[in-house]
Write an enzyme that holds these catalytic residues in place. Sequence first.
Site, PDB file in Angstrom:
ATOM      1  N   ARG A  15     -13.068  -4.606   7.595  1.00 29.50           N
ATOM      2  CA  ARG A  15     -12.879  -4.674   9.044  1.00 29.50           C
ATOM      3  C   ARG A  15     -13.539  -3.484   9.736  1.00 29.50           C
ATOM      4  O   ARG A  15     -14.135  -3.604  10.780  1.00 29.50           O
ATOM      5  CB  ARG A  15     -11.382  -4.681   9.396  1.00 29.50           C
ATOM      6  CG  ARG A  15     -10.694  -5.967   9.047  1.00 29.50           C
ATOM      7  CD  ARG A  15      -9.213  -5.793   9.018  1.00 29.50           C
ATOM      8  NE  ARG A  15      -8.850  -4.802   8.021  1.00 29.50           N
ATOM      9  CZ  ARG A  15      -7.621  -4.537   7.626  1.00 29.50           C
ATOM     10  NH1 ARG A  15      -6.614  -5.162   8.171  1.00 29.50           N
ATOM     11  NH2 ARG A  15      -7.379  -3.640   6.693  1.00 29.50           N
ATOM     12  N   LYS A  75       0.811  -1.215   0.000  1.00 30.69           N
ATOM     13  CA  LYS A  75       0.000   0.000   0.000  1.00 30.69           C
ATOM     14  C   LYS A  75       0.845   1.266   0.000  1.00 30.69           C
ATOM     15  O   LYS A  75       0.470   2.288  -0.518  1.00 30.69           O
ATOM     16  CB  LYS A  75      -0.930   0.007   1.201  1.00 30.69           C
ATOM     17  CG  LYS A  75      -2.158  -0.853   0.964  1.00 30.69           C
ATOM     18  CD  LYS A  75      -3.075  -0.868   2.149  1.00 30.69           C
ATOM     19  CE  LYS A  75      -4.123  -1.942   1.913  1.00 30.69           C
ATOM     20  NZ  LYS A  75      -4.672  -2.516   3.074  1.00 30.69           N
TER      21      LYS A  75
HETATM   22  O1  PNS Z   1      -3.810  -6.646   0.220  1.00 27.97           O
HETATM   23  P1  PNS Z   1      -4.358  -5.460  -0.498  1.00 27.97           P
HETATM   24  O2  PNS Z   1      -3.401  -4.304  -0.489  1.00 27.97           O
HETATM   25  O3  PNS Z   1      -5.718  -5.058  -0.036  1.00 27.97           O
HETATM   26  O4  PNS Z   1      -4.550  -5.930  -2.025  1.00 27.97           O
HETATM   27  C1  PNS Z   1      -4.775  -4.996  -3.039  1.00 27.97           C
HETATM   28  C2  PNS Z   1      -4.835  -5.719  -4.391  1.00 27.97           C
HETATM   29  C3  PNS Z   1      -3.582  -6.534  -4.602  1.00 27.97           C
HETATM   30  C4  PNS Z   1      -6.040  -6.624  -4.409  1.00 27.97           C
HETATM   31  C5  PNS Z   1      -4.979  -4.630  -5.492  1.00 27.97           C
HETATM   32  O5  PNS Z   1      -3.948  -3.703  -5.370  1.00 27.97           O
HETATM   33  C6  PNS Z   1      -4.955  -5.216  -6.899  1.00 27.97           C
HETATM   34  O6  PNS Z   1      -5.937  -5.758  -7.334  1.00 27.97           O
HETATM   35  N1  PNS Z   1      -3.792  -5.115  -7.580  1.00 27.97           N
HETATM   36  C7  PNS Z   1      -3.614  -5.630  -8.925  1.00 27.97           C
HETATM   37  C8  PNS Z   1      -3.532  -4.499  -9.949  1.00 27.97           C
HETATM   38  C9  PNS Z   1      -4.921  -4.008 -10.334  1.00 27.97           C
HETATM   39  O7  PNS Z   1      -5.733  -4.745 -10.860  1.00 27.97           O
HETATM   40  N2  PNS Z   1      -5.168  -2.717 -10.053  1.00 27.97           N
HETATM   41  C10 PNS Z   1      -6.430  -2.068 -10.380  1.00 27.97           C
HETATM   42  C11 PNS Z   1      -7.545  -2.303  -9.381  1.00 27.97           C
HETATM   43  S1  PNS Z   1      -7.187  -1.705  -7.778  1.00 27.97           S
END
Ligand code: PNS
Length: 169
Positions: A99, A45
């Site tokens: 959460r 993040k």
């Molecule tokens: O554990 P997290 O940080 O909540 O997960 C976030 C995640 C990995 C699900 C999100 O960043 C993601 O989907 N990343 C892949 C790239 C993508 O598709 N980005 C556009 C939509 S956010």
Amino acid sequence: MPDSITHVLVPGTFDPITYGHVDVVRRARRICPQVTVAVAESLGKNGVGTTFSLDERVSLAREALLCEGLDDVQVLPFTGLLVDLAREVGAGAVVKGLRAMTDFEYELQQADLNYRLDADLESIFVMSSPQYGYLSSSVVRQIASFGGDVSEFVTPNVDAALKERFKER
Ligand code: PNS
């Protein structure tokens, strides 16, 4: 609009997987027969690197889910867009846990983006069990990095991996 949904993704960084994540996967499994945990390459993040490599996070998640009796849940790494993985494996929805209100804005933003990228991919939210309301991978990493006991937050394999990782530092 595609048919009813029989396969969902539970995506995340899983750095590392916690009992909070396992709770979300278990809930997803109760509402859908096929669940895939999608482990993102992700820089995290804050844009900083992860504690565990992508391969390590996948192995830790696989072992943790086996240990928790979720042996029919597959775990896959992914490096691109979540919507592309969903299309590739034929998943019709993304399931994430909420959460607290603080999660809501971030999750809403991601759900909106995914909707723009693929309006057929549903976003489903499940409420985390109250006992996991405070739990996150970053909290677990922080406690473990200072030598604190995280055995009530993670499965034994993850506990051992955290001890090993922070011993090295
Ligand atoms: O554990 P997290 O940080 O909540 O997960 C976030 C995640 C990995 C699900 C999100 O960043 C993601 O989907 N990343 C892949 C790239 C993508 O598709 N980005 C556009 C939509 S956010």
